[in-house]
Design a protein around this motif. Structure first.
Motif, PDB file in Angstrom:
ATOM      1  N   LEU B  28       0.830  -1.205   0.000  1.00  0.00           N
ATOM      2  CA  LEU B  28       0.000   0.000   0.000  1.00  0.00           C
ATOM      3  C   LEU B  28       0.869   1.263   0.000  1.00  0.00           C
ATOM      4  O   LEU B  28       0.626   2.205  -0.758  1.00  0.00           O
ATOM      5  CB  LEU B  28      -0.899  -0.031   1.239  1.00  0.00           C
ATOM      6  CG  LEU B  28      -2.181   0.774   1.191  1.00  0.00           C
ATOM      7  CD1 LEU B  28      -3.055   0.315   0.035  1.00  0.00           C
ATOM      8  CD2 LEU B  28      -2.937   0.594   2.505  1.00  0.00           C
ATOM      9  N   VAL B  29       1.891   1.261   0.856  1.00  0.00           N
ATOM     10  CA  VAL B  29       2.748   2.441   0.952  1.00  0.00           C
ATOM     11  C   VAL B  29       3.557   2.618  -0.338  1.00  0.00           C
ATOM     12  O   VAL B  29       3.675   3.724  -0.870  1.00  0.00           O
ATOM     13  CB  VAL B  29       3.689   2.329   2.172  1.00  0.00           C
ATOM     14  CG1 VAL B  29       4.624   3.518   2.227  1.00  0.00           C
ATOM     15  CG2 VAL B  29       2.870   2.251   3.452  1.00  0.00           C
ATOM     16  N   TYR B  31       2.704   1.658  -3.281  1.00  0.00           N
ATOM     17  CA  TYR B  31       1.747   2.118  -4.291  1.00  0.00           C
ATOM     18  C   TYR B  31       1.541   3.627  -4.168  1.00  0.00           C
ATOM     19  O   TYR B  31       1.523   4.363  -5.168  1.00  0.00           O
ATOM     20  CB  TYR B  31       0.441   1.345  -4.078  1.00  0.00           C
ATOM     21  CG  TYR B  31      -0.775   1.896  -4.788  1.00  0.00           C
ATOM     22  CD1 TYR B  31      -0.959   1.681  -6.153  1.00  0.00           C
ATOM     23  CD2 TYR B  31      -1.751   2.594  -4.087  1.00  0.00           C
ATOM     24  CE1 TYR B  31      -2.079   2.169  -6.794  1.00  0.00           C
ATOM     25  CE2 TYR B  31      -2.869   3.083  -4.713  1.00  0.00           C
ATOM     26  CZ  TYR B  31      -3.036   2.872  -6.074  1.00  0.00           C
ATOM     27  OH  TYR B  31      -4.135   3.346  -6.702  1.00  0.00           O
ATOM     28  N   ASP B  32       1.433   4.106  -2.940  1.00  0.00           N
ATOM     29  CA  ASP B  32       1.213   5.543  -2.740  1.00  0.00           C
ATOM     30  C   ASP B  32       2.427   6.353  -3.194  1.00  0.00           C
ATOM     31  O   ASP B  32       2.282   7.427  -3.788  1.00  0.00           O
ATOM     32  CB  ASP B  32       0.889   5.828  -1.275  1.00  0.00           C
ATOM     33  CG  ASP B  32       0.297   7.218  -1.107  1.00  0.00           C
ATOM     34  OD1 ASP B  32      -0.724   7.489  -1.774  1.00  0.00           O
ATOM     35  OD2 ASP B  32       0.852   8.027  -0.350  1.00  0.00           O
ATOM     36  N   VAL B  45      -0.053  18.552   1.997  1.00  0.00           N
ATOM     37  CA  VAL B  45      -0.233  17.150   2.400  1.00  0.00           C
ATOM     38  C   VAL B  45      -0.414  16.251   1.186  1.00  0.00           C
ATOM     39  O   VAL B  45      -0.137  15.054   1.239  1.00  0.00           O
ATOM     40  CB  VAL B  45      -1.432  16.963   3.356  1.00  0.00           C
ATOM     41  CG1 VAL B  45      -1.265  17.796   4.600  1.00  0.00           C
ATOM     42  CG2 VAL B  45      -2.743  17.276   2.674  1.00  0.00           C
ATOM     43  N   ASP B  46      -0.907  16.825   0.093  1.00  0.00           N
ATOM     44  CA  ASP B  46      -1.099  16.012  -1.114  1.00  0.00           C
ATOM     45  C   ASP B  46       0.225  15.600  -1.740  1.00  0.00           C
ATOM     46  O   ASP B  46       0.277  14.674  -2.537  1.00  0.00           O
ATOM     47  CB  ASP B  46      -1.916  16.788  -2.149  1.00  0.00           C
ATOM     48  CG  ASP B  46      -3.260  17.197  -1.608  1.00  0.00           C
ATOM     49  OD1 ASP B  46      -3.780  16.464  -0.743  1.00  0.00           O
ATOM     50  OD2 ASP B  46      -3.799  18.232  -2.031  1.00  0.00           O
ATOM     51  N   GLY B  50       2.805   8.788   1.275  1.00  0.00           N
ATOM     52  CA  GLY B  50       2.565   8.067   2.527  1.00  0.00           C
ATOM     53  C   GLY B  50       2.007   8.938   3.636  1.00  0.00           C
ATOM     54  O   GLY B  50       1.975   8.522   4.789  1.00  0.00           O
ATOM     55  N   PHE B  51       1.563  10.155   3.308  1.00  0.00           N
ATOM     56  CA  PHE B  51       1.036  11.032   4.354  1.00  0.00           C
ATOM     57  C   PHE B  51      -0.126  10.378   5.095  1.00  0.00           C
ATOM     58  O   PHE B  51      -0.207  10.412   6.321  1.00  0.00           O
ATOM     59  CB  PHE B  51       0.559  12.363   3.755  1.00  0.00           C
ATOM     60  CG  PHE B  51      -0.143  13.244   4.765  1.00  0.00           C
ATOM     61  CD1 PHE B  51       0.596  13.981   5.675  1.00  0.00           C
ATOM     62  CD2 PHE B  51      -1.532  13.295   4.830  1.00  0.00           C
ATOM     63  CE1 PHE B  51      -0.039  14.774   6.628  1.00  0.00           C
ATOM     64  CE2 PHE B  51      -2.176  14.077   5.781  1.00  0.00           C
ATOM     65  CZ  PHE B  51      -1.425  14.816   6.680  1.00  0.00           C
ATOM     66  N   TRP B  52      -1.037   9.739   4.359  1.00  0.00           N
ATOM     67  CA  TRP B  52      -2.246   9.190   4.990  1.00  0.00           C
ATOM     68  C   TRP B  52      -1.931   7.956   5.830  1.00  0.00           C
ATOM     69  O   TRP B  52      -2.678   7.615   6.729  1.00  0.00           O
ATOM     70  CB  TRP B  52      -3.328   8.902   3.954  1.00  0.00           C
ATOM     71  CG  TRP B  52      -3.769  10.172   3.306  1.00  0.00           C
ATOM     72  CD1 TRP B  52      -3.567  10.538   2.008  1.00  0.00           C
ATOM     73  CD2 TRP B  52      -4.444  11.269   3.940  1.00  0.00           C
ATOM     74  NE1 TRP B  52      -4.071  11.793   1.791  1.00  0.00           N
ATOM     75  CE2 TRP B  52      -4.612  12.268   2.952  1.00  0.00           C
ATOM     76  CE3 TRP B  52      -4.899  11.519   5.228  1.00  0.00           C
ATOM     77  CZ2 TRP B  52      -5.242  13.485   3.213  1.00  0.00           C
ATOM     78  CZ3 TRP B  52      -5.516  12.734   5.496  1.00  0.00           C
ATOM     79  CH2 TRP B  52      -5.683  13.701   4.499  1.00  0.00           C
ATOM     80  N   THR B  53      -0.811   7.295   5.518  1.00  0.00           N
ATOM     81  CA  THR B  53      -0.344   6.204   6.367  1.00  0.00           C
ATOM     82  C   THR B  53      -0.019   6.740   7.756  1.00  0.00           C
ATOM     83  O   THR B  53      -0.504   6.237   8.775  1.00  0.00           O
ATOM     84  CB  THR B  53       0.927   5.576   5.762  1.00  0.00           C
ATOM     85  OG1 THR B  53       0.559   4.911   4.567  1.00  0.00           O
ATOM     86  CG2 THR B  53       1.566   4.601   6.717  1.00  0.00           C
ATOM     87  N   PHE B  55      -0.884   9.675   8.957  1.00  0.00           N
ATOM     88  CA  PHE B  55      -2.082  10.286   9.516  1.00  0.00           C
ATOM     89  C   PHE B  55      -2.993   9.225  10.139  1.00  0.00           C
ATOM     90  O   PHE B  55      -3.478   9.383  11.261  1.00  0.00           O
ATOM     91  CB  PHE B  55      -2.829  11.035   8.405  1.00  0.00           C
ATOM     92  CG  PHE B  55      -4.012  11.821   8.879  1.00  0.00           C
ATOM     93  CD1 PHE B  55      -3.857  13.088   9.418  1.00  0.00           C
ATOM     94  CD2 PHE B  55      -5.299  11.304   8.780  1.00  0.00           C
ATOM     95  CE1 PHE B  55      -4.942  13.829   9.859  1.00  0.00           C
ATOM     96  CE2 PHE B  55      -6.395  12.035   9.217  1.00  0.00           C
ATOM     97  CZ  PHE B  55      -6.219  13.296   9.754  1.00  0.00           C
TER      98      PHE B  55
END
Lengths: 588, 83
Positions: B28-29, B31-32, B45-46, B50-53, B55
């Motif tokens: 997943l990471v 891929y991001d 943040v966009d 991996g920001f949402w990881t 977060f």
């Protein structure tokens, strides 16, 4: 079709036929027929304005049909059918009648084109839905029902006061979009009345107070209609109000915060209504076409998956007798189908790809993103974490897995419940894989595609790493047999403080005053009375002979009214309210 | 019931399940990071791979700690608190 039939008619008339039907099968048939007919009715509707009456120089509009009212009408009638199916086994006619009046009046509020029509249906909603709490027939539910009713009467009064000021200011009661720059006291009072029903903090405490005490079937209805009718009226009247964007976002986090620490399954879900309705309120508050569309889409999706979750939790309560996570566990062995349906609801609300929350919630988050509202967007995503954490992981884990603590050998609920959950699950999935089926109903034409690479990556990262932390910290999250204070503390303990002051201060003064009066006052009074009666007999009686008689008659009437029965009081209150409105309108 | 069999099977192979899930998280990471190459977003943040990881992980941790902390500090009461 240029003729229009109000869909509420089916619910009002149909449910009143119920007590006259003897056969069980015919009753069940009728209960499913009512929503089916209303679905056909909504499907045949054309946009336009119908059912306009002139009443005391006020234009009452019962049928404003446009895209905004239709999207809510659609989900309401679909939900009415699913709810009726779920509640099919309920024996009490009164329960069905209350539910049908509740649904009928929320449809009435949706289609109302003026404040007075909306207000009347608004009040019927409160007074019919409270019976869905009372039919639980436990002391806790009866108390919670009274609190629910009192809070809603208060909200109704805010709305009424705002409505009257609005009429005074503008000379009409047409319910149209209000611009934030024009809003004064009247508009903000109406907004406060609407916000109370939308459970906007700090006016939210009635919701987690009453819903978990409702009947198993009643809660399924209640979670759908009250807050979403409020979202509709907010979307109709108040898009672009900054206060809604901020409070809505605060609601999203506030709801999940309590959900993380709650023990009762249905109370966790009730707090999630606040959280999810927060997204819609924020969507209305941001006020762009995309965000209002998102609010409507989310209301549609939310009604279905939240009902599904309440159905699942209700089935657990129905079969095991408790919804407390501390007393549940290992239910997957006994209720596997219920568990699957519950999980479908849970991953829908969490916004997993392929399920309905993913395609609706993201519209509002994307709108916040587009408008450059970074903090709102981050807080909404934080609430998304809490949603999956509490509804998806905590409840699922502690109720269906964890240790086997099922109090009795639980089994799957009745067939009608399973069918209803199955159908609702299917709808959540269909909306998720084919979002255009929902988007086509939305009020504005805005291009939006949920399945982009970056959105998929964003959601999967948030959800997956929430899951990782959950399993690392699962012991910390163990439910506790406690209740948590919320804003209802103010009126629950506040009411007690009032009683305390009454006991300690007012009552003694009253007693003291009474004694004083008995000893001193009465003697004086007797003395005075002797003179007065002499005067009375000789002079007054001669002049106004009839007065004493009329006073006695009024006293008799008042005594008749004071029957001490709550129904009579409520009926009388509504009657007086109608007269007051009528007089006020005449004078305006 | 088939569902039951699958659940039991998963329960009996928890270690394998854990390994599969960890591999999934890593993919997943990666891929991001891949979709961030050449992309340019609206907010800072966009633009962080991996920001949402981060977060999701930190957000979840803070939420549990804060909620349970406040509950234990003063929000939680016995069930008969209101009588």
């Amino acid at each position: 079709m240029d003729r229009w039939l109000h869909p509420s008619v089916f619910y009002f008339i149909g449910s009143l036929l119920l007590p006259f039907i003897k056969s069980e099968k015919a009753k069940k048939f009728l209960l499913l027929l009512i929503p089916s007919l209303s679905i056909i009715d909504v499907a045949l509707m054309q946009e336009g304005v119908y059912g306009a009456f002139n009443f005391l120089n006020i234009n009452l509009i019962f049928g404003r049909v446009d895209k905004l009212s239709l999207v809510f009408a659609w989900v309401f009638v679909i939900m009415a059918f699913l709810g009726a199916l779920y509640a099919l086994h309920v024996k009490e006619d009164g329960h069905h009648i209350a539910a049908n009046f509740y649904i009928g009046s929320s449809l009435g509020a949706i289609f109302g084109g003026d404040y007075l029509t909306v207000f009347i249906f608004w009040e019927i909603m409160a007074f019919s839905s409270v019976f869905l709490v009372w039919y639980r027939k436990e002391q806790k539910s009866i108390d919670a029902g009274y609190r629910y009713l009192l809070v809603h009467v208060f909200g109704g009064l805010l709305f009424l006061a705002g409505m009257m000021l609005y009429y005074y200011k503008t000379g009409n009661l047409a319910f149209e979009r209000i611009l934030p720059t024009n809003a004064g006291v009247a508009e903000y009072l109406i907004l406060a009345g609407f916000s109370l029903n939308a459970a906007v903090i700090p006016l939210h405490a009635w919701l987690p107070d009453a819903y978990p005490e409702a009947t198993v079937e009643g809660a399924v209805f209640m979670c759908a209609f009250t807050t979403k009718t409020a979202v509709y009226v907010l979307a109709r009247g108040f898009p672009g109000f900054e206060v809604l964007a901020i409070l809505g976002t605060a609601m999203t986090v506030y709801g999940v915060f309590y959900a993380v620490i709650e023990n009762d399954m249905r109370r966790v879900l009730a707090y999630h209504i606040i959280s999810q309705v927060g997204y819609m309120v924020a969507g209305v508050g941001i006020g762009t076409e995309l965000s209002v569309n998102g609010a409507c889409a989310h209301a549609f999706a939310h009604i279905l998956y939240k009902a599904l979750l309440f159905m699942g939790a209700g089935a657990v309560l129905y079969m095991t007798g408790t919804a407390k996570l501390t007393k549940l566990g290992g239910l997957y062995k006994y209720m596997p189908l219920t568990m699957i349906f519950y999980i479908v609801g849970a991953i829908s609300i969490s916004g997993f790809p392929l399920f309905s929350g993913f395609v609706s919630k993201s519209m509002i988050v994307a709108a916040a993103h587009e408008e450059g509202r970074l903090i709102l967007m981050l807080l909404m995503n934080l609430a998304g974490i809490g949603t999956f954490l509490s509804v998806g992981l905590k409840v699922t884990y502690f109720a269906f897995f964890s240790k086997d603590k099922a109090p009795i050998k639980a089994s799957e609920p009745p067939k009608n419940m399973l069918w209803s959950m199955g159908l609702t699950s299917a709808l959540c999935f269909i909306i998720g894989i084919y979002p255009d089926s929902l988007y086509v109903l939305l009020p504005y034409n805005v291009e939006y595609h949920p399945y982009t690479l970056s959105h998929l990556s964003e959601m999967l990262q948030i959800l997956s790493f929430t899951g990782l932390i959950f399993f690392l910290l699962v012991k910390k999250l163990a439910p506790e047999e406690k209740i948590n204070l919320d804003m209802d503390y103010v009126y629950r303990k506040g009411g007690r403080a009032f009683m305390f002051v009454d006991d300690m201060v007012i009552s003694p003064i009253d007693t003291w005053w009474g004694n004083l009066y008995n000893t001193v006052g009465l003697k004086l009074l007797f003395l005075k009375a002797r003179f007065a009666s002499l005067f009375d007999r000789v002079v007054i009686d001669g002049i106004v002979d009839g007065t004493a008689f009329s006073v006695r008659m009024v006293g008799f009437l008042v005594r008749k009214l004071q029957t001490g029965r709550v129904q009579a009081y409520i009926g009388l209150a509504v009657f007086i309210l109608v007269i007051v409105i009528w007089i006020a309108l005449r004078m305006g | 019931m088939n569902v039951l069999k699958y659940i039991e099977a998963l329960k009996n192979n928890l270690n394998t399940l854990k390994k599969v899930l960890i591999v999934y998280l890593i993919i997943l990471v990666i891929y991001d990071i891949l979709i961030h190459i050449g992309a340019h977003g609206h907010f800072f943040v966009d633009n962080i791979p991996g920001f949402w990881t981060i977060f999701g992980g930190i957000g979840c941790f803070i939420l549990i700690k804060v909620a349970k902390g406040i509950a234990h500090a003063f929000l939680s009461k016995d069930e008969d608190f209101y009588g």
